[in-house]
Design an enzyme around this catalytic site. Structure first.
Site, PDB file in Angstrom:
ATOM      1  N   ASN A  86       0.852  -1.201   0.000  1.00  0.00           N
ATOM      2  CA  ASN A  86       0.000   0.000   0.000  1.00  0.00           C
ATOM      3  C   ASN A  86       0.886   1.248   0.000  1.00  0.00           C
ATOM      4  O   ASN A  86       2.109   1.152  -0.055  1.00  0.00           O
ATOM      5  CB  ASN A  86      -0.965  -0.019   1.186  1.00  0.00           C
ATOM      6  N   ASP A 117      -5.011  -6.169   5.532  1.00  0.00           N
ATOM      7  CA  ASP A 117      -6.000  -7.005   6.232  1.00  0.00           C
ATOM      8  C   ASP A 117      -5.959  -8.440   5.720  1.00  0.00           C
ATOM      9  O   ASP A 117      -6.305  -9.362   6.431  1.00  0.00           O
ATOM     10  CB  ASP A 117      -7.400  -6.426   6.041  1.00  0.00           C
ATOM     11  N   LYS A 133       7.471 -18.581  -9.453  1.00  0.00           N
ATOM     12  CA  LYS A 133       6.919 -17.414 -10.157  1.00  0.00           C
ATOM     13  C   LYS A 133       5.740 -17.846 -11.047  1.00  0.00           C
ATOM     14  O   LYS A 133       5.865 -18.805 -11.814  1.00  0.00           O
ATOM     15  CB  LYS A 133       8.019 -16.779 -11.019  1.00  0.00           C
ATOM     16  N   PRO A 146      -3.629 -11.559  10.750  1.00  0.00           N
ATOM     17  CA  PRO A 146      -3.943 -11.243  12.152  1.00  0.00           C
ATOM     18  C   PRO A 146      -4.100  -9.739  12.306  1.00  0.00           C
ATOM     19  O   PRO A 146      -3.478  -8.971  11.564  1.00  0.00           O
ATOM     20  CB  PRO A 146      -2.707 -11.732  12.906  1.00  0.00           C
ATOM     21  N   ASP A 147      -4.924  -9.325  13.256  1.00  0.00           N
ATOM     22  CA  ASP A 147      -5.050  -7.893  13.544  1.00  0.00           C
ATOM     23  C   ASP A 147      -4.105  -7.566  14.704  1.00  0.00           C
ATOM     24  O   ASP A 147      -4.329  -7.974  15.847  1.00  0.00           O
ATOM     25  CB  ASP A 147      -6.494  -7.540  13.893  1.00  0.00           C
ATOM     26  N   LYS A 200     -14.129   1.583  15.125  1.00  0.00           N
ATOM     27  CA  LYS A 200     -12.874   0.815  15.090  1.00  0.00           C
ATOM     28  C   LYS A 200     -12.250   0.750  16.477  1.00  0.00           C
ATOM     29  O   LYS A 200     -11.730  -0.271  16.896  1.00  0.00           O
ATOM     30  CB  LYS A 200     -11.904   1.494  14.119  1.00  0.00           C
ATOM     31  N   LYS A 244     -11.654  -2.864  18.130  1.00  0.00           N
ATOM     32  CA  LYS A 244     -10.280  -3.375  18.277  1.00  0.00           C
ATOM     33  C   LYS A 244      -9.799  -3.314  19.719  1.00  0.00           C
ATOM     34  O   LYS A 244      -8.772  -3.872  20.059  1.00  0.00           O
ATOM     35  CB  LYS A 244      -9.330  -2.588  17.368  1.00  0.00           C
TER      36      LYS A 244
HETATM   37  O1  PMT Z   1       2.949   6.295   6.405  1.00  0.00           O
HETATM   38  P1  PMT Z   1       2.461   7.663   5.972  1.00  0.00           P
HETATM   39  O2  PMT Z   1       2.640   7.869   4.483  1.00  0.00           O
HETATM   40  O3  PMT Z   1       3.065   8.756   6.801  1.00  0.00           O
HETATM   41  O4  PMT Z   1       0.883   7.710   6.217  1.00  0.00           O
HETATM   42  C1  PMT Z   1       0.388   7.650   7.508  1.00  0.00           C
HETATM   43  C2  PMT Z   1      -0.823   6.698   7.613  1.00  0.00           C
HETATM   44  C3  PMT Z   1      -1.959   7.231   6.767  1.00  0.00           C
HETATM   45  C4  PMT Z   1      -0.443   5.297   7.146  1.00  0.00           C
HETATM   46  C5  PMT Z   1      -1.193   6.655   9.136  1.00  0.00           C
HETATM   47  O5  PMT Z   1      -1.483   7.956   9.586  1.00  0.00           O
HETATM   48  C6  PMT Z   1      -2.378   5.735   9.373  1.00  0.00           C
HETATM   49  O6  PMT Z   1      -3.548   6.097   9.218  1.00  0.00           O
HETATM   50  N1  PMT Z   1      -2.092   4.447   9.774  1.00  0.00           N
HETATM   51  C7  PMT Z   1      -3.101   3.397   9.883  1.00  0.00           C
HETATM   52  C8  PMT Z   1      -3.367   2.778   8.528  1.00  0.00           C
HETATM   53  C9  PMT Z   1      -4.384   1.658   8.598  1.00  0.00           C
HETATM   54  O7  PMT Z   1      -4.073   0.558   8.250  1.00  0.00           O
HETATM   55  O8  PMT Z   1      -5.547   2.013   9.084  1.00  0.00           O
HETATM   56  P2  PMT Z   1      -6.824   0.994   9.249  1.00  0.00           P
HETATM   57  O9  PMT Z   1      -7.964   1.887   9.514  1.00  0.00           O
HETATM   58  O10 PMT Z   1      -6.910   0.070   8.078  1.00  0.00           O
HETATM   59  O11 PMT Z   1      -6.448   0.135  10.520  1.00  0.00           O
HETATM   60  C10 PMT Z   1      -6.853   0.517  11.840  1.00  0.00           C
HETATM   61  C11 PMT Z   1      -5.772   0.197  12.819  1.00  0.00           C
HETATM   62  O12 PMT Z   1      -5.569  -1.202  12.892  1.00  0.00           O
HETATM   63  C12 PMT Z   1      -4.415   0.813  12.538  1.00  0.00           C
HETATM   64  O13 PMT Z   1      -3.844   1.200  13.764  1.00  0.00           O
HETATM   65  C13 PMT Z   1      -3.636  -0.352  11.902  1.00  0.00           C
HETATM   66  O14 PMT Z   1      -2.225  -0.226  12.181  1.00  0.00           O
HETATM   67  C14 PMT Z   1      -4.221  -1.529  12.662  1.00  0.00           C
HETATM   68  N2  PMT Z   1      -4.223  -2.803  11.935  1.00  0.00           N
HETATM   69  C15 PMT Z   1      -4.935  -2.953  10.776  1.00  0.00           C
HETATM   70  C16 PMT Z   1      -4.983  -4.180  10.169  1.00  0.00           C
HETATM   71  C17 PMT Z   1      -4.272  -5.262  10.732  1.00  0.00           C
HETATM   72  N3  PMT Z   1      -4.275  -6.461  10.167  1.00  0.00           N
HETATM   73  N4  PMT Z   1      -3.570  -5.083  11.862  1.00  0.00           N
HETATM   74  C18 PMT Z   1      -3.534  -3.873  12.455  1.00  0.00           C
HETATM   75  O15 PMT Z   1      -2.886  -3.702  13.499  1.00  0.00           O
END
Ligand code: PMT
Length: 398
Positions: free
Chosen positions: A209, A277, A286, A304-305, A338, A342
């Site tokens: 991403n 996710d 390949k 995993p989260d 969220k 979480k």
């Molecule tokens: O890296 P930059 O270019 O500076 O950009 C910053 C950012 C936009 C990446 C950052 O500010 C940000 O928003 N990070 C969280 C990105 C994210 O995955 O958000 P989410 O809404 O999908 O996930 C929610 C939370 O769960 C986040 O804390 C994420 O780290 C966590 N998560 C998500 C999925 C997963 N499998 N495990 C997780 O721990």
């Protein structure tokens, strides 16, 4: 605040140099003594006479001045103060500092010093955003150079954007922060996740991403500046490892979780990484594109989260778990949902719609959401977001 501190101010040649006259005055009001060096270009913007009158001391300009050198060599000069401040730090001076050039007295002093250096960048926004300047900034920060600003706003060249030198009170606060860092998180261990995760499709392809890691890395640095021991678990980024932080490099979400779990116990967790996710059932060889063949179907697997897992870590649960919510619609409602799903204590909500440019840019506009409140912050440099968040974390744990 700065009573008895010795500040060596290097003024470079930019329009913001005029603000340094006020900076000198305000520093002296705080009880600091100020010695100044002007680059050749700075003399086009402020005169040595006015700088000398305000600082009430000699002004150094010449690398090869027999008089100055006989009184105090440039090596001694660079070390006789508590801090060197470069303001305005122009694109040119930053480039010279990053390259280690000593082509004039100002750059020689920065290279020869053993004292902390703070820069206050100021330049046209295109120059600031230029890849060369950003690479130089990253180099300087990786070497432990402190940075204040630049701010966003209208510029002398009639453009609008990041590049305005930080205001005088901000520079003074930054000098104070460098000279008397409040170690309010001393004794705490913080785990910070940052950057993207990379999920392999086969040995050569992957899904990732747009996260640059700027926000997460800045948070790790801000917590370390407050005295925390920080473990930064980061997906692949182009950023240098922050100074004073233990960085663990990972690729996939599963590796990120494993690295976080092996870094436990921790007092603080901040999950700023953009974690996939879903992973993919990766092919061992390949995948082949066969003439006339149909495209392969990728089988997704649930990752995993990490945030939810660390929030539910039982007796090992950190005292404060902070997640991020990256949303493109209904920001606050989705972020609140969220947070409770979480199980984290706080969630930092940011809009990542394409037009915000949040991914990869230097600025971020966030809302800090807890069970009780939602606080909206203005658009700030990601380092300023990190510092504010670290302040809040320190208050909550105190
Ligand atoms: O890296 P930059 O270019 O500076 O950009 C910053 C950012 C936009 C990446 C950052 O500010 C940000 O928003 N990070 C969280 C990105 C994210 O995955 O958000 P989410 O809404 O999908 O996930 C929610 C939370 O769960 C986040 O804390 C994420 O780290 C966590 N998560 C998500 C999925 C997963 N499998 N495990 C997780 O721990």
């Amino acid at each position: 605040m700065l009573n008895g501190k010795k500040v060596f101010l290097i003024i470079a040649g930019g329009i913001a140099a005029y603000k340094c006259l006020d900076l000198i005055r305000r520093l002296r009001e705080q009880g600091a003594s100020v010695r100044c060096c002007l680059t050749e270009n700075a003399k086009e913007f402020v005169t040595p006479l006015s700088v000398s009158a305000l600082s009430q001391g000699p002004v150094y300009t010449d690398q090869f001045s027999l008089k100055d050198e006989s009184e105090m060599s440039h090596i001694e000069l660079s070390r006789a103060s508590d801090i060197l401040v470069v303001a305005p730090a122009t694109a040119d001076v930053m480039a010279k500092m990053a390259a280690g050039l000593a082509d004039q007295l100002a750059t020689t002093l920065v290279l020869a010093t053993d004292k902390p250096v703070l820069i206050a960048p100021a330049m046209n926004l295109r120059m600031w955003l230029h890849a060369a300047t950003q690479a130089n900034l990253a180099t300087l920060m990786a070497r432990g150079i402190h940075v204040v600003g630049p701010n966003e706003g209208p510029m002398a060249c009639n453009e609008f954007g990041p590049g305005r030198m930080a205001e005088v009170p901000e520079i003074i606060a930054a000098i104070d922060g460098v000279l008397s860092p409040v170690q309010s998180l001393a004794g705490c261990h913080a785990i910070v996740t940052s950057g993207p995760t990379v999920e392999p499709i086969d040995p050569v392809r992957f899904i990732a991403n747009r996260s640059s890691g700027k926000q997460g890395h800045a948070i790790a640095a801000a917590l370390a500046a407050k005295g925390a021991r920080v473990t930064l678990v980061s997906g692949p980024t182009a950023l240098p490892d922050p100074v004073g932080v233990t960085t663990v490099s990972v690729e996939t979400a599963c590796e990120m979780l494993a690295a976080c779990q092996s870094a436990l116990p921790a007092d603080i967790v901040v999950c700023a990484a953009a974690v996939a996710d879903w992973g993919i059932k990766a092919a061992e060889q390949k995948l082949k594109k066969r003439p006339g063949g149909t495209p392969p179907v990728l089988e997704l697997t649930l990752n995993p989260d990490i945030l939810a897992t660390l929030s539910a870590a039982g007796p090992n649960r950190p005292r404060l778990v902070v997640g991020f919510a990256a949303e493109t619609e209904d920001l606050i409602a989705h972020a609140r949902d969220k947070r409770s799903r979480k199980g984290c204590d706080w969630i930092v909500a940011n809009d990542v719609s394409a037009e915000t440019g949040t991914f990869g840019s230097d600025t971020n506009q966030v809302h800090l959401i807890s069970a009780e409140a939602c606080e909206s912050w203005p658009s700030l440099d990601k380092r300023a977001v990190a510092t504010r968040l670290a302040d809040r974390i320190a208050e909550a744990l105190s």
